[in-house]
Design an enzyme around this catalytic site. Structure first.
Site, PDB file in Angstrom:
ATOM      1  N   GLN A 104     -57.889 -29.104 -56.570  1.00 31.93           N
ATOM      2  CA  GLN A 104     -57.551 -29.309 -57.973  1.00 31.93           C
ATOM      3  C   GLN A 104     -58.674 -30.000 -58.728  1.00 31.93           C
ATOM      4  OE1 GLN A 104     -53.841 -31.282 -58.545  1.00 31.93           O
ATOM      5  NE2 GLN A 104     -53.895 -31.167 -60.776  1.00 31.93           N
ATOM      6  N   CYS A 110     -51.287 -28.487 -60.655  1.00 29.32           N
ATOM      7  CA  CYS A 110     -51.060 -28.510 -59.211  1.00 29.32           C
ATOM      8  C   CYS A 110     -49.935 -27.567 -58.813  1.00 29.32           C
ATOM      9  CB  CYS A 110     -50.788 -29.927 -58.732  1.00 29.32           C
ATOM     10  SG  CYS A 110     -49.351 -30.702 -59.488  1.00 29.32           S
ATOM     11  N   HIS A 267     -45.011 -33.642 -50.229  1.00 27.17           N
ATOM     12  CA  HIS A 267     -45.926 -32.604 -49.755  1.00 27.17           C
ATOM     13  C   HIS A 267     -45.142 -31.317 -49.508  1.00 27.17           C
ATOM     14  CE1 HIS A 267     -49.375 -30.848 -47.815  1.00 27.17           C
ATOM     15  NE2 HIS A 267     -48.770 -30.751 -46.652  1.00 27.17           N
ATOM     16  N   ASN A 294     -47.479 -26.918 -41.991  1.00 27.28           N
ATOM     17  CA  ASN A 294     -48.161 -27.816 -42.911  1.00 27.28           C
ATOM     18  C   ASN A 294     -49.435 -27.109 -43.378  1.00 27.28           C
ATOM     19  OD1 ASN A 294     -49.675 -29.800 -44.180  1.00 27.28           O
ATOM     20  ND2 ASN A 294     -49.104 -31.401 -42.732  1.00 27.28           N
ATOM     21  N   TRP A 296     -52.032 -28.057 -44.483  1.00 25.17           N
ATOM     22  CA  TRP A 296     -53.271 -28.725 -44.099  1.00 25.17           C
ATOM     23  C   TRP A 296     -53.880 -28.118 -42.835  1.00 25.17           C
ATOM     24  CZ3 TRP A 296     -51.378 -34.517 -44.563  1.00 25.17           C
ATOM     25  CH2 TRP A 296     -51.281 -34.846 -45.927  1.00 25.17           C
ATOM     26  N   ARG A 606     -30.359  10.201-111.495  1.00 27.32           N
ATOM     27  CA  ARG A 606     -29.232   9.806-112.339  1.00 27.32           C
ATOM     28  C   ARG A 606     -27.924  10.169-111.632  1.00 27.32           C
ATOM     29  NH1 ARG A 606     -30.313   9.613-118.092  1.00 27.32           N
ATOM     30  NH2 ARG A 606     -32.551   9.716-118.495  1.00 27.32           N
TER      31      ARG A 606
END
Length: 724
Positions: A104, A110, A267, A294, A296, A606
């Site tokens: 980021q 995020c 997380h 995860n 990571w 008319r």
């Protein structure tokens, strides 16, 4: 924000035409801003120059409108650069797309980056959003493209590769690899889709997840999770759905904190499998397990059923192979379903649409999509708390045709998810637009009304309780909820919480089995008799008075002009104090003469006495209808009642021709004839009906073969619209 009739309805016609041609599908996405990636790239390769996108230029306007606008100090030192000006040997993707490619920058998006990170776990989905045959070497022309799902259609967004930098560093999203740019370019394309980078500030991960897949997201709080959550999760994975979960934290998500069990608060995790196993010591019952990842790529759960826990010793080799168990610090781990519910606080499931994956082995939802619109004064009726206007909201007929294969607790029924999404609010944020508070209710249609397309009236909702409804009205882009109802017909009523709020939306229905849903185009049935016009043999005192006035004004010519017609009508109509009218305008009287011109467009301009009598009989009939709806005697009718009043007035026309008004025409009538207080006075009411009947008569005159379509030249079109 307000919409112009011409803009909205022209856009809608274009979209419908494109869908008929296959445009907007996954294999044939719409060209955002009309830009064709292949043609543009070839053009700039031929010219041997780099593409510069004029529709999203390298200027402050593309950065933002407030915090990143002209008056902001943040943008003064920003320089737009191409990757080849930032580093040597830039690459689109280095070693495959992964979570580490998404870091980021100085933008509060995020939510978007978390969704991109989740997308990297599903290569097939990722490379549909991020076409990977792009590079800075072969065929490089400074142009790239990405594909997103946008309110029912897939769109292809073209960008140039000029990216905002500060001191030669990317200002917004970047990769851990300095020479990798796919994530930064994806963010730019998404910013272009919404008008600016600043438009991406603040949001929900599931919003982007849906824009990457075309799916629909369900939210579950663990403390309120349904008893069949395990089955819901298992079915979701069988459909190829994206699934994430998290543990709420009192501190901001960027300050992720690790617990003693190895889980991280604040997380996002991905759910990658849901399975059952039978340990040797469990002679009868099975153990339900959930596999998580995860992003990571490390830091795992260390409790029961973690990689090296003793529980694995109770399983046979076959069971271990089925679960693909391995001991490795790769961020992926198993835990029991009970521990999963205890430790995680919420789960999000993004269910994919049938076209999301091409693999026929994956079971997918059946989905139906409807576009709609709330129009102030006509179809923006608010929630059930406003009974006088709630019934005017758009209505959608839902038919549930097949029961679930495996009903829970032997309860038969059809499982489906309703998703109501408001459109364009993020893009219009720079104009002050905020998310509306939206929701929906579902009503069962009585069996005697099955099969027809009648718009449910006010009395129906006053006397009938909803069969189901969303848990709450909320100011999110999309409100979703899962239901199970018996097979049958239902009507879904989407609305804003407050009435008079104008905007566009899409309503989607996802079901495990076959369903159909469609907007009720509605010819509204009247529940009271339409006043009959006076017959030629009857002449009231008022008729005699009109004859005298007509002959007095017409003189020897025995015909009257629009100005003279105005004089005749207003000398009598202003005596009706209950109408509280100042009389007809000259423009209204001109339209009346156009209506009564038998030869249409070749007449005299008319009216003779016979034509005048016919016109007056029409006005008396319409006057009776107006008085019926002018219940408060204030001289005007509420615009929400206009649809019923108009329907009553054209009922004889409908019965002769099969013609009926649709929702879009009611919207146009309201926008054209209602005043700022959403009321319609007598003059406007008559003008509307005169125009409606005149245009219908004109159409019939041109539709000589009676097939319901006509072909006009530009001159004929101008003659028709200018005179009617």
């Amino acid at each position: 924000m307000p919409y112009t009739p011409s803009g909205f309805f022209c856009d809608r016609l274009i979209r419908e035409r494109e869908r008929r041609d296959g445009e907007g599908s996954l294999n044939k996405p719409l060209r955002f801003n009309g830009q064709d990636f292949s043609a543009l790239r070839q053009e700039y390769l031929t010219k041997k120059s780099l593409f510069e996108d004029e529709s999203f230029p390298a200027t402050v306007e593309s950065l933002g409108f407030k915090e990143l606008g002209h008056k902001s100090n943040k943008v003064k030192n920003i320089v737009w650069k191409r990757p080849k000006e930032i580093c040597e040997n830039p690459q689109f993707i280095v070693g495959g797309a992964s979570r580490t490619d998404i870091c980021q920058g100085d933008l509060g998006d995020c939510w978007l980056l978390a969704a991109i990170a989740c997308l990297t776990l599903y290569e097939k989905l990722l490379y549909r959003v991020v076409p990977h045959e792009q590079s800075f070497s072969d065929g490089y022309g400074g142009i790239f493209h990405f594909q997103f799902w946008r309110y029912g259609d897939w769109v292809d967004v073209v960008i140039d590769d000029r990216i905002p930098t500060f001191n030669n560093q990317l200002v917004f999203t970047k990769s851990a690899e300095r020479n990798e740019f796919w994530s930064a370019l994806l963010e730019k394309a998404y910013a272009k889709l919404h008008g600016s980078y600043e438009a991406l500030k603040g949001g929900n991960t599931t919003e982007a997840m849906e824009d990457f897949t075309g799916g629909v997201t369900e939210f579950y709080e663990m403390k309120e999770a349904p008893k069949e959550l395990y089955k819901i999760m298992k079915k979701a994975l069988e459909r190829g759905s994206l699934m994430g979960c998290s543990i709420d934290s009192l501190v901001p998500a960027r300050f992720e904190t690790r617990t003693v069990t190895g889980l991280v608060k604040g997380h996002a995790y991905s759910v990658t499998a849901v399975e059952e196993c039978k340990p040797s010591q469990h002679k009868e019952s099975k153990v339900r397990l959930v596999r998580l990842r995860n992003p990571w790529g490390q830091v795992e759960w260390n409790g029961p059923w973690s990689d090296n826990s003793k529980e694995w010793t109770t399983l046979s080799k076959t069971e271990k192979e089925k679960l693909q168990h391995q001991s490795a610090e790769d961020g992926e781990f198993w835990m029991s379903f009970e521990d999963f519910k205890k430790n995680y606080t919420k789960i999000e499931i993004c269910n994919l649409t049938p076209d999301a994956l091409e693999d026929d082995k994956i079971h997918k939802w059946t989905v139906s999509v409807n576009e709609g619109r709330w129009v102030r004064g006509c179809s923006a009726g608010g929630c059930r708390n406003y009974p006088d206007t709630f019934w005017t909201n758009p209505q959608y007929r839902l038919r549930l045709l097949e029961e679930d294969d495996d009903p829970e607790d032997n309860e038969v029924g059809c499982t489906f998810v309703v998703a109501l999404m408001q459109k364009n609010r993020r893009k219009e944020r720079k104009m002050g637009a905020n998310l509306f508070t939206i929701g929906f209710a579902i009503y069962e249609v009585p069996k005697e009304m099955h099969g027809n397309k009648q718009h449910m009236q006010k009395d129906f909702f006053l006397l009938t309780s909803s069969k189901a409804r969303c848990k709450s009205y909320i100011n999110l882009r999309e409100v979703t909820q899962r239901f199970r109802l018996s097979p049958g017909e239902y009507v879904i009523v989407p609305s804003t919480y407050e009435p008079h709020q104008e905007g566009e939306f899409i309503l989607r229905v996802f079901s495990e089995k076959k369903n159909t849903s469609e907007e009720i185009e509605n010819r509204i049935e009247a529940d009271h008799p339409v006043p009959a016009p006076a017959s030629a043999g009857e002449e009231s005192e008022e008729d005699q008075q009109f004859r005298t006035i007509f002959q007095e004004i017409a003189g020897d010519e025995r015909e009257i002009t629009a100005s003279e017609l105005k004089n005749v009508l207003n000398r009598v109509i202003t005596r009706h104090k209950d109408l509280n009218t100042e009389g007809f305008s000259l423009e209204s009287c001109r339209s009346m003469i156009a209506l009564m011109d038998v030869s249409f467009m070749d007449g005299t301009g008319r009216l003779n006495l016979q034509e005048f009598r016919h016109l007056w009989n029409k006005i008396k009939q319409w006057q009776g209808i107006f008085k019926h709806y002018n219940a408060d005697q204030f001289g005007s009718i509420n615009s929400y009642e206009m649809r019923n009043a108009v329907n009553d007035a054209v009922m004889c026309l409908v019965s002769r021709s099969g013609f009926r008004l649709n929702n879009q025409l009611y919207d146009i009538i309201t926008m054209r004839y209602a005043n700022e207080n959403m009321n319609i006075d007598f003059d406007s009411f008559i003008s509307c009906l005169v125009r409606l009947e005149a245009m219908f008569r004109a159409f019939q005159a041109f539709d000589q073969d009676g097939d319901g379509t006509i072909r006009l030249s530009v001159l004929e079109w101008l003659q028709l619209t200018m005179y009617a």
